[in-house]
Design a protein around this motif. Sequence first.
Motif, PDB file in Angstrom:
ATOM      1  N   PHE A 179       0.825  -1.205   0.000  1.00 52.85           N
ATOM      2  CA  PHE A 179       0.000   0.000   0.000  1.00 52.85           C
ATOM      3  C   PHE A 179       0.859   1.256   0.000  1.00 52.85           C
ATOM      4  O   PHE A 179       1.781   1.399   0.806  1.00 52.85           O
ATOM      5  N   GLU A 180       0.528   2.162  -0.900  1.00 47.09           N
ATOM      6  CA  GLU A 180       1.207   3.452  -0.959  1.00 47.09           C
ATOM      7  C   GLU A 180       0.661   4.403   0.100  1.00 47.09           C
ATOM      8  O   GLU A 180       1.377   5.284   0.582  1.00 47.09           O
ATOM      9  N   VAL A 181      -0.599   4.226   0.445  1.00 45.79           N
ATOM     10  CA  VAL A 181      -1.278   5.112   1.389  1.00 45.79           C
ATOM     11  C   VAL A 181      -2.182   4.269   2.277  1.00 45.79           C
ATOM     12  O   VAL A 181      -2.810   3.318   1.809  1.00 45.79           O
ATOM     13  N   ILE A 182      -2.238   4.610   3.558  1.00 47.53           N
ATOM     14  CA  ILE A 182      -3.211   4.016   4.480  1.00 47.53           C
ATOM     15  C   ILE A 182      -4.002   5.159   5.091  1.00 47.53           C
ATOM     16  O   ILE A 182      -3.434   6.052   5.729  1.00 47.53           O
ATOM     17  N   VAL A 183      -5.306   5.145   4.860  1.00 47.10           N
ATOM     18  CA  VAL A 183      -6.175   6.211   5.371  1.00 47.10           C
ATOM     19  C   VAL A 183      -7.011   5.657   6.519  1.00 47.10           C
ATOM     20  O   VAL A 183      -7.726   4.662   6.363  1.00 47.10           O
ATOM     21  N   LEU A 184      -6.923   6.315   7.667  1.00 48.79           N
ATOM     22  CA  LEU A 184      -7.689   5.934   8.837  1.00 48.79           C
ATOM     23  C   LEU A 184      -8.859   6.892   9.006  1.00 48.79           C
ATOM     24  O   LEU A 184      -8.675   8.117   8.994  1.00 48.79           O
ATOM     25  N   ALA A 185     -10.039   6.361   9.203  1.00 49.19           N
ATOM     26  CA  ALA A 185     -11.216   7.208   9.374  1.00 49.19           C
ATOM     27  C   ALA A 185     -11.086   8.106  10.596  1.00 49.19           C
ATOM     28  O   ALA A 185     -11.612   9.221  10.609  1.00 49.19           O
ATOM     29  N   GLU A 186     -10.377   7.625  11.614  1.00 43.88           N
ATOM     30  CA  GLU A 186     -10.220   8.417  12.836  1.00 43.88           C
ATOM     31  C   GLU A 186      -9.411   9.690  12.591  1.00 43.88           C
ATOM     32  O   GLU A 186      -9.398  10.597  13.426  1.00 43.88           O
ATOM     33  N   GLU A 187      -8.730   9.759  11.451  1.00 45.27           N
ATOM     34  CA  GLU A 187      -7.956  10.947  11.102  1.00 45.27           C
ATOM     35  C   GLU A 187      -8.688  11.805  10.069  1.00 45.27           C
ATOM     36  O   GLU A 187      -8.111  12.759   9.530  1.00 45.27           O
ATOM     37  N   CYS A 188      -9.941  11.463   9.794  1.00 49.15           N
ATOM     38  CA  CYS A 188     -10.777  12.239   8.865  1.00 49.15           C
ATOM     39  C   CYS A 188     -11.867  12.960   9.652  1.00 49.15           C
ATOM     40  O   CYS A 188     -12.138  12.633  10.813  1.00 49.15           O
ATOM     41  N   ALA A 189     -12.498  13.926   9.005  1.00 51.88           N
ATOM     42  CA  ALA A 189     -13.567  14.659   9.674  1.00 51.88           C
ATOM     43  C   ALA A 189     -14.729  13.734  10.018  1.00 51.88           C
ATOM     44  O   ALA A 189     -15.341  13.861  11.086  1.00 51.88           O
ATOM     45  N   ARG A 190     -15.024  12.777   9.109  1.00 52.23           N
ATOM     46  CA  ARG A 190     -16.125  11.845   9.328  1.00 52.23           C
ATOM     47  C   ARG A 190     -15.715  10.470   8.832  1.00 52.23           C
ATOM     48  O   ARG A 190     -15.014  10.343   7.828  1.00 52.23           O
ATOM     49  N   PRO A 191     -16.152   9.405   9.522  1.00 57.28           N
ATOM     50  CA  PRO A 191     -15.832   8.037   9.090  1.00 57.28           C
ATOM     51  C   PRO A 191     -16.800   7.559   8.026  1.00 57.28           C
ATOM     52  O   PRO A 191     -17.772   8.239   7.676  1.00 57.28           O
ATOM     53  N   LYS A 192     -16.557   6.367   7.461  1.00 56.97           N
ATOM     54  CA  LYS A 192     -17.558   5.712   6.633  1.00 56.97           C
ATOM     55  C   LYS A 192     -18.825   5.522   7.477  1.00 56.97           C
ATOM     56  O   LYS A 192     -18.710   5.239   8.670  1.00 56.97           O
ATOM     57  N   PRO A 193     -20.008   5.721   6.944  1.00 56.94           N
ATOM     58  CA  PRO A 193     -20.420   5.734   5.535  1.00 56.94           C
ATOM     59  C   PRO A 193     -20.261   7.072   4.828  1.00 56.94           C
ATOM     60  O   PRO A 193     -20.710   7.208   3.688  1.00 56.94           O
ATOM     61  N   PHE A 194     -19.698   8.085   5.484  1.00 58.03           N
ATOM     62  CA  PHE A 194     -19.419   9.333   4.796  1.00 58.03           C
ATOM     63  C   PHE A 194     -18.247   9.127   3.840  1.00 58.03           C
ATOM     64  O   PHE A 194     -17.397   8.251   4.054  1.00 58.03           O
ATOM     65  N   PRO A 195     -18.155   9.919   2.794  1.00 56.93           N
ATOM     66  CA  PRO A 195     -17.114   9.697   1.782  1.00 56.93           C
ATOM     67  C   PRO A 195     -15.727  10.175   2.165  1.00 56.93           C
ATOM     68  O   PRO A 195     -14.760   9.892   1.459  1.00 56.93           O
ATOM     69  N   ASP A 196     -15.602  10.873   3.292  1.00 56.73           N
ATOM     70  CA  ASP A 196     -14.345  11.535   3.643  1.00 56.73           C
ATOM     71  C   ASP A 196     -13.100  10.654   3.542  1.00 56.73           C
ATOM     72  O   ASP A 196     -12.089  11.073   2.949  1.00 56.73           O
ATOM     73  N   PRO A 197     -13.104   9.426   4.115  1.00 53.74           N
ATOM     74  CA  PRO A 197     -11.884   8.604   4.025  1.00 53.74           C
ATOM     75  C   PRO A 197     -11.502   8.268   2.588  1.00 53.74           C
ATOM     76  O   PRO A 197     -10.306   8.289   2.241  1.00 53.74           O
ATOM     77  N   TYR A 198     -12.489   7.984   1.742  1.00 52.81           N
ATOM     78  CA  TYR A 198     -12.179   7.653   0.354  1.00 52.81           C
ATOM     79  C   TYR A 198     -11.762   8.886  -0.444  1.00 52.81           C
ATOM     80  O   TYR A 198     -10.885   8.804  -1.313  1.00 52.81           O
ATOM     81  N   LEU A 199     -12.359  10.031  -0.146  1.00 47.02           N
ATOM     82  CA  LEU A 199     -11.935  11.257  -0.820  1.00 47.02           C
ATOM     83  C   LEU A 199     -10.496  11.600  -0.440  1.00 47.02           C
ATOM     84  O   LEU A 199      -9.712  12.060  -1.285  1.00 47.02           O
ATOM     85  N   LYS A 200     -10.133  11.351   0.815  1.00 49.95           N
ATOM     86  CA  LYS A 200      -8.758  11.598   1.250  1.00 49.95           C
ATOM     87  C   LYS A 200      -7.788  10.673   0.523  1.00 49.95           C
ATOM     88  O   LYS A 200      -6.691  11.093   0.126  1.00 49.95           O
ATOM     89  N   ALA A 201      -8.177   9.425   0.318  1.00 52.10           N
ATOM     90  CA  ALA A 201      -7.311   8.475  -0.398  1.00 52.10           C
ATOM     91  C   ALA A 201      -7.133   8.895  -1.847  1.00 52.10           C
ATOM     92  O   ALA A 201      -6.012   8.834  -2.392  1.00 52.10           O
ATOM     93  N   LEU A 202      -8.213   9.307  -2.503  1.00 51.34           N
ATOM     94  CA  LEU A 202      -8.117   9.761  -3.891  1.00 51.34           C
ATOM     95  C   LEU A 202      -7.177  10.957  -4.006  1.00 51.34           C
ATOM     96  O   LEU A 202      -6.351  11.031  -4.922  1.00 51.34           O
ATOM     97  N   ASN A 203      -7.296  11.880  -3.070  1.00 50.71           N
ATOM     98  CA  ASN A 203      -6.447  13.067  -3.076  1.00 50.71           C
ATOM     99  C   ASN A 203      -4.984  12.701  -2.839  1.00 50.71           C
ATOM    100  O   ASN A 203      -4.080  13.221  -3.508  1.00 50.71           O
ATOM    101  N   ALA A 204      -4.749  11.772  -1.902  1.00 46.83           N
ATOM    102  CA  ALA A 204      -3.375  11.373  -1.586  1.00 46.83           C
ATOM    103  C   ALA A 204      -2.703  10.667  -2.760  1.00 46.83           C
ATOM    104  O   ALA A 204      -1.502  10.827  -2.997  1.00 46.83           O
ATOM    105  N   LEU A 205      -3.478   9.877  -3.494  1.00 42.62           N
ATOM    106  CA  LEU A 205      -2.932   9.151  -4.649  1.00 42.62           C
ATOM    107  C   LEU A 205      -2.941   9.995  -5.918  1.00 42.62           C
ATOM    108  O   LEU A 205      -2.342   9.599  -6.927  1.00 42.62           O
ATOM    109  N   ASN A 206      -3.680  11.127  -5.866  1.00 44.43           N
ATOM    110  CA  ASN A 206      -3.821  12.007  -7.029  1.00 44.43           C
ATOM    111  C   ASN A 206      -4.423  11.251  -8.214  1.00 44.43           C
ATOM    112  O   ASN A 206      -3.887  11.238  -9.318  1.00 44.43           O
ATOM    113  N   VAL A 207      -5.552  10.585  -7.959  1.00 42.64           N
ATOM    114  CA  VAL A 207      -6.252   9.834  -9.002  1.00 42.64           C
ATOM    115  C   VAL A 207      -7.710  10.285  -9.062  1.00 42.64           C
ATOM    116  O   VAL A 207      -8.235  10.881  -8.116  1.00 42.64           O
ATOM    117  N   SER A 208      -8.358   9.978 -10.169  1.00 44.30           N
ATOM    118  CA  SER A 208      -9.748  10.363 -10.372  1.00 44.30           C
ATOM    119  C   SER A 208     -10.686   9.257  -9.901  1.00 44.30           C
ATOM    120  O   SER A 208     -10.428   8.073 -10.139  1.00 44.30           O
TER     121      SER A 208
END
Length: 275
Positions: A179-208
């Motif tokens: 894994f290039e990136v590990i995103v923890l929900a506890e480090e996001c504004a909101r956990p799943k089922p909110f999109p925040d953790p996945y949006l953070k991963a997309l941003n970190a990987l710079n992918v669409s």
Amino acid sequence: MSTLASSLRPFTKNPISHKKPNIPAFSTTIPSSSYPINSNASLSFIAPLEAILFDIDGTLCDSDPLHYYAFRDMLQEIGFNDGSPIDEEFFINNISGKHNEELCRVLLPDWEFEKAMKFMVDKEVLFRRLAAEQLEPISGLNNVCKWVEDLGLKRAAVTNAPRANAELLISMLKLQDFFEVIVLAEECARPKPFPDPYLKALNALNVSPNHTFVFEDSVSGIKAANAAGMPAVGMATRNPEQMLLVAGASLVIKDYNDPKLWENLQKMVHQKSSL
């Protein structure tokens, strides 16, 4: 009722402290045979594929039974449900995939938040002790990881689990370098089922999100992936197929050896080479 001690001494007489739980015996009581998996689903619309995001619990490894055993015994210890142990259906419908802060409200609404979180921390300690003894990867995981690496796709792990759990499971699965990136929900504004953790991963990987999909095994994870603009492949490791499809999974597979998965992966590769 006093706060549970951090020590695991109250569980020394618990059967799971002395022998491994029979994981294959864990099965859902929710019928799913009447709701067929959509074998005609296709993920080719996201080609060219840039990245794959993975949940951890229940997606990389079959850890839900261990969470269930830990919750079952600790909740019974404090007299939850009048001392009757929770069953698997209750676990699936009320616990699986949820963040610990949410579980404090779901399971222990009358407790002070700090006391409820202490219970959750103790539960995670018990879970890690069980996981350290018997964790196994989902069948075919190594093949998928090699496929991802061979194609040079970007990848991240995205989880609602606490850091200690995520690090232990990834280490036991020998995926530290994968894994290039590990995103923890506890480090996001909101956990799943909110999109925040996945949006953070997309941003970190710079992918669409238009060229990325997610492997998930829970309702909350699938909803989070969809809310972030990505399709989700549901892993029917333990949760019912119907539940995952209703949540929004584009495709549901039994494990990483499922022919439907590989048909889709090969279509994406072929379509990419044709562009």
